[in-house]
Design an enzyme around this catalytic site. Sequence first.
Site, short mmCIF file in Angstrom:
data_model
loop_
_atom_site.label_atom_id
_atom_site.label_comp_id
_atom_site.label_asym_id
_atom_site.label_seq_id
_atom_site.Cartn_x
_atom_site.Cartn_y
_atom_site.Cartn_z
N ALA A 65 16.02 52.63 93.99
CA ALA A 65 16.23 53.13 92.64
C ALA A 65 15.55 54.06 92.10
O ALA A 65 14.51 54.44 92.86
CB ALA A 65 15.85 51.74 91.59
N GLY A 109 16.26 49.63 96.36
CA GLY A 109 17.51 49.62 95.99
C GLY A 109 18.85 49.86 97.02
O GLY A 109 19.70 49.40 96.90
N GLU A 112 19.33 47.11 99.31
CA GLU A 112 19.92 46.05 98.61
C GLU A 112 21.28 46.39 98.53
O GLU A 112 22.17 45.31 98.34
CB GLU A 112 19.02 45.96 97.27
CG GLU A 112 17.51 45.24 97.55
CD GLU A 112 16.78 45.48 96.18
OE1 GLU A 112 16.61 46.46 95.50
OE2 GLU A 112 16.25 44.40 95.82
N GLU A 132 9.03 48.31 97.73
CA GLU A 132 8.78 48.06 96.25
C GLU A 132 7.35 47.82 96.27
O GLU A 132 6.64 48.27 95.16
CB GLU A 132 9.69 47.22 95.64
CG GLU A 132 11.19 47.68 95.38
CD GLU A 132 12.00 47.30 96.67
OE1 GLU A 132 11.51 47.07 97.76
OE2 GLU A 132 13.15 47.28 96.41
#
Length: 258
Positions: A65, A109, A112, A132
């Site tokens: 992200a 992300g 993911e 993260e």
Amino acid sequence: MAYEHILVETRGKVGIVTLNRPKALNALCAQLIEELGQALDGLEADETIGCIVLTGSEKAFAAGADIKEMAGKSFISAYLEDFITNGWERITTCRKPVIAAVAGYALGGGCEVAMMCDFILAADNARFGQPEINLGVIPGAGGTQRLTRAVGKAKAMEMCLTGRQMDAAEAERAGLVSRVVPLADLMDEAIKTAERIAEQSRPIALICKESVNAAFETTLAMGIMTERRLFHACFATDDQKEGMAAFVEKRQPNFKNS
Ligand code: CO8
């Protein structure tokens, strides 16, 4: 449609979405996620498309992200905008098969998003990780759940707690990816695989995907029951008649998607 952070093309029955934000290693900013959702809407609605390939660059599928975009968020802003749920889950609601073709970094992300696809084909330079924890947060788009289901508790826990990355060979051994191929062959292999899927009966491919996915949402008994009902449903299609007739007549099937 013109996008800023992705490229969309079609090759025969295959749709290809390329994450294209090279200066930020394809960091998944809100606009990119929105564009990805729009591209999937378009490919899903396109009756000529039977399978979708999602890819990035040779250096990064996606490095996570967008940290710069996330840094200033508060609990209340993340909660009220439903950060993550909003937009990100679109990949998981796509009914057509989606292959992630991953080269380079698939972190946070990015890992993911790859795991939201139906399976991952990896280049030999791929690296997977959930870093993260190094940023003072935990994975927020399914990392602790999908990674754990894919590779088991020991590896998932270690990766989430330490941020350690897995290389492509380890990812294949652990069952995170279906196959590893040389970087130079990644897109050819992904497209060839997608073409093979797209050549199958469309309704049967969707039913097949639905049935495999049931394994992740239900008990074994319910999953077997779901599979049985869906298997029975296949016999209501013309394509079952065609597929079996073609076998008996020693010819290739000509599926009509009906
Ligand atoms: N967000 C924003 N920008 C990034 C990101 C990112 N995730 N990753 C890289 N970039 C940018 C860098 O800031 C840099 O930009 P600039 O040139 O303007 O400084 C550019 O991309 C190139 O990056 P590097 O210079 O760092 O390239 P290196 O080759 O030296 O390193 C790495 C590559 C190792 C991938 C490194 O960039 C890195 O560690 N990136 C961050 C990886 C990370 O921590 N990812 C997890 C992010 S958190 C997350 O994903 C939470 C998910 C929760 C759900 C999602 C909700 C939206």
